[in-house]
Write an enzyme that holds these catalytic residues in place. Structure first.
Site, PDB file in Angstrom:
ATOM      1  N   ARG A   1       0.865  -1.191   0.000  1.00 18.68           N
ATOM      2  CA  ARG A   1       0.000   0.000   0.000  1.00 18.68           C
ATOM      3  C   ARG A   1       0.897   1.235   0.000  1.00 18.68           C
ATOM      4  NH1 ARG A   1      -3.716  -0.363   4.873  1.00 18.68           N
ATOM      5  NH2 ARG A   1      -4.759  -1.975   3.654  1.00 18.68           N
TER       6      ARG A   1
ATOM      7  N   ARG B   1      -1.728   6.509   9.530  1.00 18.28           N
ATOM      8  CA  ARG B   1      -1.804   5.960   8.176  1.00 18.28           C
ATOM      9  C   ARG B   1      -1.910   7.086   7.144  1.00 18.28           C
ATOM     10  NH1 ARG B   1      -4.060   0.702   8.364  1.00 18.28           N
ATOM     11  NH2 ARG B   1      -3.259  -0.408  10.166  1.00 18.28           N
TER      12      ARG B   1
ATOM     13  N   LYS C   1      -3.896   1.331  14.934  1.00 24.42           N
ATOM     14  CA  LYS C   1      -3.747   2.293  13.837  1.00 24.42           C
ATOM     15  C   LYS C   1      -4.403   3.639  14.159  1.00 24.42           C
ATOM     16  CE  LYS C   1      -7.544  -0.160  11.657  1.00 24.42           C
ATOM     17  NZ  LYS C   1      -7.862  -1.044  10.542  1.00 24.42           N
TER      18      LYS C   1
ATOM     19  N   LYS D   1      -6.058   6.921  12.051  1.00 21.73           N
ATOM     20  CA  LYS D   1      -6.459   7.328  10.701  1.00 21.73           C
ATOM     21  C   LYS D   1      -7.026   8.739  10.718  1.00 21.73           C
ATOM     22  CE  LYS D   1      -7.706   2.776   8.928  1.00 21.73           C
ATOM     23  NZ  LYS D   1      -8.862   1.971   8.456  1.00 21.73           N
TER      24      LYS D   1
ATOM     25  N   CYS E   1     -14.808  -3.936  -0.357  1.00 21.30           N
ATOM     26  CA  CYS E   1     -13.404  -4.156   0.012  1.00 21.30           C
ATOM     27  C   CYS E   1     -12.829  -5.284  -0.839  1.00 21.30           C
ATOM     28  CB  CYS E   1     -13.293  -4.508   1.494  1.00 21.30           C
ATOM     29  SG  CYS E   1     -13.830  -6.178   1.838  1.00 21.30           S
TER      30      CYS E   1
ATOM     31  N   CYS F   1      -7.327 -11.400   0.980  1.00 20.05           N
ATOM     32  CA  CYS F   1      -7.386 -10.963   2.365  1.00 20.05           C
ATOM     33  C   CYS F   1      -7.535 -12.164   3.293  1.00 20.05           C
ATOM     34  CB  CYS F   1      -8.536  -9.990   2.574  1.00 20.05           C
ATOM     35  SG  CYS F   1      -8.632  -9.481   4.297  1.00 20.05           S
TER      36      CYS F   1
ATOM     37  N   CYS G   1     -15.637  -9.094   5.800  1.00 25.51           N
ATOM     38  CA  CYS G   1     -15.597  -9.417   7.226  1.00 25.51           C
ATOM     39  C   CYS G   1     -15.992  -8.166   7.998  1.00 25.51           C
ATOM     40  CB  CYS G   1     -14.207  -9.908   7.626  1.00 25.51           C
ATOM     41  SG  CYS G   1     -13.036  -8.576   7.961  1.00 25.51           S
TER      42      CYS G   1
ATOM     43  N   CYS H   1     -13.430  -2.394   6.089  1.00 24.77           N
ATOM     44  CA  CYS H   1     -12.542  -1.574   5.261  1.00 24.77           C
ATOM     45  C   CYS H   1     -13.311  -0.695   4.276  1.00 24.77           C
ATOM     46  CB  CYS H   1     -11.562  -2.458   4.496  1.00 24.77           C
ATOM     47  SG  CYS H   1     -10.416  -3.304   5.586  1.00 24.77           S
TER      48      CYS H   1
HETATM   49  S1  SF4 Z   1     -13.155  -5.672   5.449  1.00 21.53           S
HETATM   50 FE1  SF4 Z   1     -12.324  -7.575   6.135  1.00 21.53          FE
HETATM   51  S2  SF4 Z   1     -12.370  -8.845   4.321  1.00 21.53           S
HETATM   52 FE2  SF4 Z   1     -12.580  -6.765   3.623  1.00 21.53          FE
HETATM   53  S3  SF4 Z   1     -10.506  -6.169   3.145  1.00 21.53           S
HETATM   54 FE3  SF4 Z   1     -10.971  -5.471   5.207  1.00 21.53          FE
HETATM   55  S4  SF4 Z   1     -10.181  -7.089   6.499  1.00 21.53           S
HETATM   56 FE4  SF4 Z   1     -10.345  -7.951   4.455  1.00 21.53          FE
END
Ligand code: SF4
Length: 1429
Positions: A932, A1001, A1071, A1073, A1293, A1299, A1338, A1342
């Site tokens: 990143r 970040r 983190k 942000k 995401c 991931c 998940c 993100c």
């Molecule tokens: S939300 Fe969860 S699954 Fe999606 S990129 Fe972030 S850590 Fe990975």
């Protein structure tokens, strides 16, 4: 020709060889092959034999054998071949194969030129054939026949060596008469001997039949009370000489293989004080000959002193009495096992060409020398060792440049190139009809070109011959100049790099890696002299299994050999490596030991116990490339396979036993097993055999890592208790061995709808299908689950289901439960660990290991660290990253370096699409890295875009991701390319420092093009904050950019260590942000960050005055863990813009000092805010600032999406915002987005702005360029915005496949779901009505799902939690509406709501507001009530 006429023909000028051929061909009616140089004179004598086959090369014998092995009764059952001693090595594979099949039998008759030198013959001593020796010309004929009889009787290949040379006469005895043939036939048709132990008896019987008197395979003559006994292979010392020296005797062996330790021991009189193996060892591997090692294995009752009287010179075969006396006198002075140069002692002149015998115990260099001698023997003048292999540098001690592997590799690579050029030049010459070539040269070059890699064609002599022709014709044919200039490369060489086990500690620097990845036909010989080959540590460095490492490449030949365990296997491996058309690695064992006997014993022990398995791996071999050569291990494997067959038989009889043990599956799994064997099972077996203590197998299956952590904790605990532990993933384990495990512990997580994690599926399937009796196995299962994961009572069955399934099934199969099942629950305050303690106690109690002995108090592995400790001891983010990325033996880094790498802007990931398959094949996961970029405010120049585009193509997975945090992300970067990619990013004037990790970040800022005139200012603020909060460590530059370490050191105590003025050595608890928004657009979702700046504008909306400061936002949470929740940031107050930067620092410092470092799930700033309250926070920050916040100033957000299409707010500059689905920049069929954007970047003169919603703005397009850019965008269809407003406001995401935390698809699935929802939207007439819709794989959030109007958060493959009710401008959290819903259920749930919205919404009412007004979900007022439904 009849037998009776033999005498009249042969008595004149019969060579022994002809007699041998004739004897076996005619007397026994066999096929006799005559090879190469023998073909002429012998075939003349026996030309009328129908059974005579002339072969140009010894390799033809293999084909002859194969042709005869078809079971056709008409084919010969005996093949009797006359071959040269040098040909034997190439026949080792044939002999080894024949040793395991009974028909046809092969007898090789080998003339040896010196009566005492049988080095070449004994080279095949481990090939499974019997070796017989005759020492006179009459004996040659006798033994030829006896060998042929014995071979047929036993079904065993024989090698018979006899003295070469012409004979004036040979007394042909009774066997030439028909009576012998009759007797032989009767004998061969009689009852077969019971086992191979009868070889000595059968040979004696055969000899008796042929010569009419009994002859023993081992015989003794000399003094009955001899003090000194010489052991010889064949008739080396004359009876006359022995009779003349007092106290001397000789044991004469005529059958060297199989060795009979018992016969040897019995033959030596008990009076012997010295037993001397007297042998001619031209091939003096460390100075010890094969006879000596046979003596060493004799179980002596009264052990005499064993001595090795070797000679590399000819002459031992004609010892006079005086010479024997001199040797005897010398021998009596030697008081410990050693070798001595018998020829020198006897005064036999030295043979200048012969190498000196080696040292007592092989030094490292001597070890290489010993194997080097083998190379010389096998390949002769073809051998080209490219490095100075006897140099100390190959042992890691420094040395000359020309001894380094890089040097050698470079030489060989250059030679390969030259040879390729030569082939091209020859091709050109042959094709060019205008080049005048003699017929002879044309034929020679054509033959060379067609078989230039065949050493028998491209031999040194053929090369010399071509060279001469070239020289002669080049003058008249200048076109031959190139070929002539390159003629030095005509001969096919055998190219080798030779090194020591120092290379195993550094496979990257040692050249192993270079050779394997080059694909060139280069061979490596790596000699391991470690006393304990299983030891893996030296001076802090980790030893790699070079063999396994090489096999991982899948395209190299690999062999593991040990010269004192199987000489023939070494030769076979060397020959196969040479013949393999690509890289080959031979790892060779020769332990350093105090005495030769110890060398032998240690070699045998290491091989027999599996510490040094002998194997060969040829990727071309079908059905499996792996061949285990260790006899003992092979027997164990055979036993194992017998069990496998039995199991298969049961399965056939009982179909319900299912696929796991069905024959087809057995085959498939056998393939897997071979792969696993090749990669690690032998190692596992070895460590299991080698380790002490009661055995424990710990298996785990885990998607998120907790199951593995629990398993490893169990393993560590068990080791401290003295157990011999193996710990591995369930599907890495060879299920067939389960019934042989004594104690089994399992740690298993729960995935999806109560499923076992992917990496345990095969194991569970096999367990459910098997009928194995596990009554010998004790077991304990620990599960990890979440008791609240499924809300409906009827779904409670899914809680810890895999653990309970495994526990029940193991018990059904008769295994004895000794603990558990332990059920770890995420809902517990301490998570799964709460139940783990009790489970462990129960387990150790059942094993009577609940008290750890004081001796075991010292853990043998370092205790697990916490994340905080890891940061603190990392020496400012160095850890062992530099070492880890240089380690080319694995594509991964360890857990702790992995955590530190995040601070450098990269995560380790693995391709989860292929994870199960790779694990099933015993392969490492497909590890790669996500990188990143730190890109404040998401501003990139076209040059930077092109730099990233090129890096994605060269080192990534050919795509880029525009992230939800306004930056570039590359995926799929392999570890070996990590450093180069980092350097490429930096060359593009970007970096990745602190793009991840517990630090500040990337700082994001509004990219709303309608306020482009304000953006330079917020972009500068973002950059200033980012720079101000950058970690100060120089580790980043040192690891990624410098050519060598430029600052700091691996030692925390170093005076040059870095200093982090803001962060300190432990950095932040989590983190941090930051986002900057410019109302009225909330395109950055400013409330979703730890710290947010909301720009306050003047009345004209033209100038930024200052910022309202909001803190405590964050999305991440854990499903069903109410202690975790998303939160939107709340306001501290207003600051003028000149104080904005310092605020970022002081807020961060409060969090640094007060954030929760004991629980990462409670470590984000949002929890610190809720724990202490805003009043406390304001005080804390103001105290550090030295001034107070002003009251917050009014502002209003209206939306949080992007503005698409052309916009303009700065005079003379224009912006085009394009839709990039889920931020993925890729070339897809029919949509080459990546290529198109690269084209735009090449022509665009302004900037690019990456948005926080994953889209792209072609920014700052001058008025005069608008038309051309519009055309360009249109030509690539990048101007297409004809999507539903729903899609234009969608975001997902990355999730699968990269991931590691993803529970479900996201980026790859949301487009499809929107396709389906678009139909509903169209029907409802809402195509132009924006609804913010987001998906994550998940709950970490993100893609900021919890402030979307509709959101899906992955829970299991294909199942999501559905959230509704976030606000359209991002200032209100959503609420859960449905749990664990699938696609159909999502459509069923949303369709009526969308339709209702279309009909019942109020004027300008947003979807998120509507569902709350209608009571479909409750409004979420703050993070803490997020879970209240
Ligand atoms: S939300 Fe969860 S699954 Fe999606 S990129 Fe972030 S850590 Fe990975």
């Amino acid at each position: 020709m009849s037998p009776s006429s033999l005498q009249t023909t042969t008595l004149q000028a019969l060579s022994t060889a002809a007699a041998v051929v004739y004897t076996t061909a005619v007397t026994l009616d066999s096929t006799t092959a005559v090879v190469s140089s023998f073909a002429g004179n012998v075939s003349e004598l026996v030309a009328d034999s129908d059974n005579l086959v002339r072969l140009p090369q010894a390799s033809g014998i293999a084909a002859l054998v194969a042709d005869s092995a078809t079971g056709d009764a008409k084919k010969p059952q005996l093949i009797s071949a006359l071959v040269g001693a040098k040909d034997l090595i190439s026949l080792i594979p044939t002999l080894r194969g024949l040793a395991r099949q009974r028909s046809p039998v092969l007898v090789l008759h080998v003339p040896v030129s010196s009566a005492s030198d049988v080095s070449d013959v004994l080279a095949v001593r481990d090939s499974g054939c019997a070796i017989l020796r005759s020492t006179t010309q009459q004996g040659a004929v006798d033994y030829a026949l006896a060998a042929s009889i014995a071979a047929q009787r036993l079904g065993t290949p024989f090698v018979h060596c006899f003295p070469a040379g012409a004979a004036d006469s040979i007394e042909l005895q009774g066997y030439a008469a028909g009576s012998t043939q009759e007797a032989v036939r009767a004998y061969l048709q009689g009852e077969k001997p019971p086992s191979s132990e009868a070889v000595h008896d059968v040979v004696s019987q055969a000899l008796a039949m042929v010569v009419g008197e009994a002859r023993e395979a081992v015989s003794y003559f000399g003094a009955a009370d001899a003090q000194v006994v010489y052991v010889t292979f064949g008739d080396v010392v004359s009876r006359a000489a022995v009779g003349a020296v007092a106290g001397v005797g000789v044991v004469q062996i005529s059958l060297a293989r199989p060795p009979s330790a018992e016969a040897l021991g019995q033959a030596v009189p008990a009076s012997a004080a010295r037993v001397v193996a007297l042998e001619h060892v031209r091939r003096a591997a460390a100075g010890w000959g094969p006879l000596f090692f046979d003596l060493a294995l004799v179980p002596w009752e009264h052990r005499p002193i064993l001595l090795n009287g070797v000679s590399s010179s000819a002459g031992l075969d004609a010892l006079t009495a005086e010479q024997l006396e001199a040797i005897t006198a010398h021998v009596l002075t030697l008081a410990s096992p050693t070798h001595f140069d018998a020829a020198a002692v006897a005064g036999i002149p030295e043979d200048a060409a012969a190498p000196a015998p080696g040292e007592d115990a092989p030094s490292e260099a001597a070890a290489v020398g010993a194997y080097g001698q083998l190379l010389r023997d096998v390949f002769g003048s073809r051998l080209r060792v490219a490095n100075a292999c006897e140099s100390r540098s190959i042992w890691g001690n420094g040395g000359r440049a020309e001894s380094t592997p890089e040097f050698g590799f470079g030489r060989l690579a250059a030679a390969a190139q030259e040879r390729t050029r030569l082939a091209a030049a020859v091709t050109a010459v042959l094709r060019d009809v205008s080049v005048p070539l003699s017929r002879e040269l044309h034929a020679a070059l054509a033959a060379w070109l067609g078989a230039r890699n065949d050493p028998s064609v491209a031999s040194a002599s053929a090369a010399a011959q071509i060279g001469e022709l070239l020289k002669a014709e080049a003058a008249s044919s200048p076109a031959l100049g190139d070929v002539l200039g390159l003629r030095a490369h005509l001969a096919a060489q055998s190219d080798w790099l030779v090194g020591g086990d120092a290379w195993a500690y550094d496979v990257g620097g040692s050249g192993v890696h270079h050779v394997l990845s080059s694909g060139l036909n280069i061979n490596m010989l790596v000699v391991d002299t470690a006393a304990d080959p299983a030891a893996v540590q030296r001076g802090g460095a980790r030893k790699k299994d070079v063999g396994l490492y090489a096999m991982n490449y899948g395209s190299a030949y690999v062999a593991s050999v040990a010269v004192y365990a199987s000489y023939a296997q070494v030769l076979q491996a060397l020959a196969e490596a040479d013949a393999f058309p690509g890289p080959a690695v031979v790892v060779a064992y020769l332990p350093r030991a105090a005495s030769p006997i110890a060398v032998l014993q240690q070699s045998k022990r290491a091989v027999d116990e599996g510490a040094w398995p002998l194997y060969r791996w040829d990727p071309r071999h079908e059905p499996g490339p792996f061949q285990l050569d260790s006899e003992k291990l092979r027997r164990e494997l055979a036993d194992f396979l017998k069990r496998d067959s039995a199991l298969a038989a049961v399965a056939r009889a009982t179909p319900r036993l299912g696929a796991a043990i069905a024959p087809a599956s057995v085959e498939a799994r056998a393939g897997d097993r071979l792969a696993r064997k090749a990669r690690g099972d032998v190692d596992a077996l070895v460590s299991g055999l080698a380790a002490g203590g009661p055995p424990l197998l710990v298996l785990y299956a885990s998607d998120g890592g907790s199951g593995e952590e629990a398993a490893r904790r169990l393993a560590r605990s068990a080791r401290r208790r003295g157990m011999a532990v193996r710990c591995m993933g369930m599907d890495e384990y060879d299920f067939e061995e389960l019934a042989y495990e004594r104690t089994l512990a399992i740690a298993v997580s729960t995935a999806g709808q109560g499923e076992i994690p992917t990496a345990g599926r095969e194991f569970l399937k096999a367990l459910l299908a098997t009928a194995a009796n596990l009554s010998e196995t004790a077991f304990a299962v620990f599960g990890l689950g979440d008791s609240h994961y499924w809300p409906r009572p009827e779904d409670a069955v899914f809680y810890n289901k895999p653990a309970r399934d495994l526990d029940r099934r193991l018990a059904e199969l008769g295994a004895r439960r000794i603990a558990g099942p332990g059920l770890g629950d995420d809902q517990d305050a301490d998570g799964w660990e709460a139940a783990f303690g009790a489970f462990e106690s129960q387990l150790w109690g059942a094993l009577n290991l609940d008290v750890v002995s004081s001796a075991a108090d010292e853990p043998e592995e370092p205790p697990a660290r916490t994340d905080e400790e890891n940061k603190a001891i990392s020496n400012f983010l160095r850890g062992t990253i530099a070492h880890a990325i240089a380690d080319s033996s694995t594509g991964a880094v360890d857990e702790w370096d992995g955590k530190l790498l995040k601070f450098h802007g990269t995560y380790m990931q693995d391709d989860r699409d292929v994870r199960a398959g790779r694990l099933a094949r015993g392969e490492e996961k497909a590890f790669s890295f996500m990188i990143r970029v730190r890109l404040p405010a998401g501003v990139a120049t076209p040059a930077q875009w092109l730099a990233m585009d090129a890096l994605a193509a060269e080192h990534g997975n050919q795509t880029m991701k525009i992230t939800t945090r306004q930056t570039f992300q590359l995926h799929g970067v392999l570890k070996r390319n990590l450093r180069e990619t980092m350097r490429g990013i930096n060359r593009g004037l970007m970096d990745t420092i602190a793009a991840c990790g517990d630090v500040n970040r990337n700082v994001v800022a509004s990219a709303n093009p309608l306020q482009a005139h304000l953006q330079p200012e917020v972009a500068r603020l973002a950059a200033d904050i980012s720079t101000h909060l950058l970690p100060a460590t120089s580790a980043y530059h040192e690891i990624w950019l410098a050519d060598e370490q430029v600052a700091g050191s691996a030692e925390q105590t170093s005076p040059t260590a870095d200093y982090e003025p803001l962060y300190g050595p432990a950095y932040l608890p989590r983190k941090y942000k930051i986002a900057i928004a410019i109302p009225p657009e909330n395109d950055v979702d400013v409330f979703a960050y730890d710290l947010g700046y909301i720009a306050i504008l003047d009345d004209a909306q033209e100038t930024i005055l200052g910022y309202n400061i909001v803190i405590g936002g964050g999305m991440g949470m854990t499903h069903n863990n109410k202690a975790t929740y998303p939160r939107l940031a709340t306001c501290l107050g207003y600051v003028p813009k000149d104080r904005a930067v310092v605020v970022s620092e002081k807020v961060m410092l409060v969090q640094r000092d007060h954030g929760d470092r004991s629980n990462r799930k409670h470590a984000r700033l949002k929890y610190t805010v809720d724990d202490h309250g805003m009043h406390w926070w304001r005080e804390q920050v103001e105290a550090r600032l030295g001034f107070s916040f002003e009251p917050a100033r009014p502002y209003a957000f209206t939306r949080n999406g992007d503005r698409y299409g052309w916009t303009k707010s700065t005079p003379g500059l224009n912006n085009f915002t394009m839709f990039v689905q889920n931020g993925r920049v890729a070339d897809l069929p029919g949509s080459p987005l990546k290529t198109a954007l690269a084209d735009v970047a090449r022509k665009h003169t302004g900037n690019f702005r990456l948005t926080c919603n994953g889209h792209l703005i072609v920014a700052d397009v001058k008025d005069e360029d608008v038309e051309s850019i519009t055309r360009l965008l249109a030509s690539h269809r990048l101007d297409n915005l004809d999507y539903s407003a729903l899609r234009l406001h969608s975001m997902a995401c990355v999730a699968l496949p990269t991931c590691a935390l993803a529970m479900a698809e996201s980026e790859r699935y949301l487009p499809r779901l929107i396709d389906l929802l678009d139909q509903v939207i169209d029907q409802a007439g809402l195509r132009s009505d924006a609804i913010v819709i987001r998906m994550t794989g998940c709950p970490n959030g993100c893609a900021r799902p919890y402030n979307a109007e509709i959101a899906f958060v992955g829970k299991a493959p294909g199942a999501y939690n559905l959230y509704l009710g976030g606000s359209h401008n991002g200032d209100r959290l959503s609420k859960i509406y449905r749990e664990t819903v699938t696609e159909d259920q999502i459509l069923d749930a949303l369709t009526p709501i969308i339709k209702q919205y279309a009909i019942e919404r109020q004027e300008a009412e947003r979807f998120g507001d509507f569902v709350i007004r209608k009571g479909i979900v409750k409004a979420t007022r703050e993070g803490k009530d997020f879970h209240d439904v």
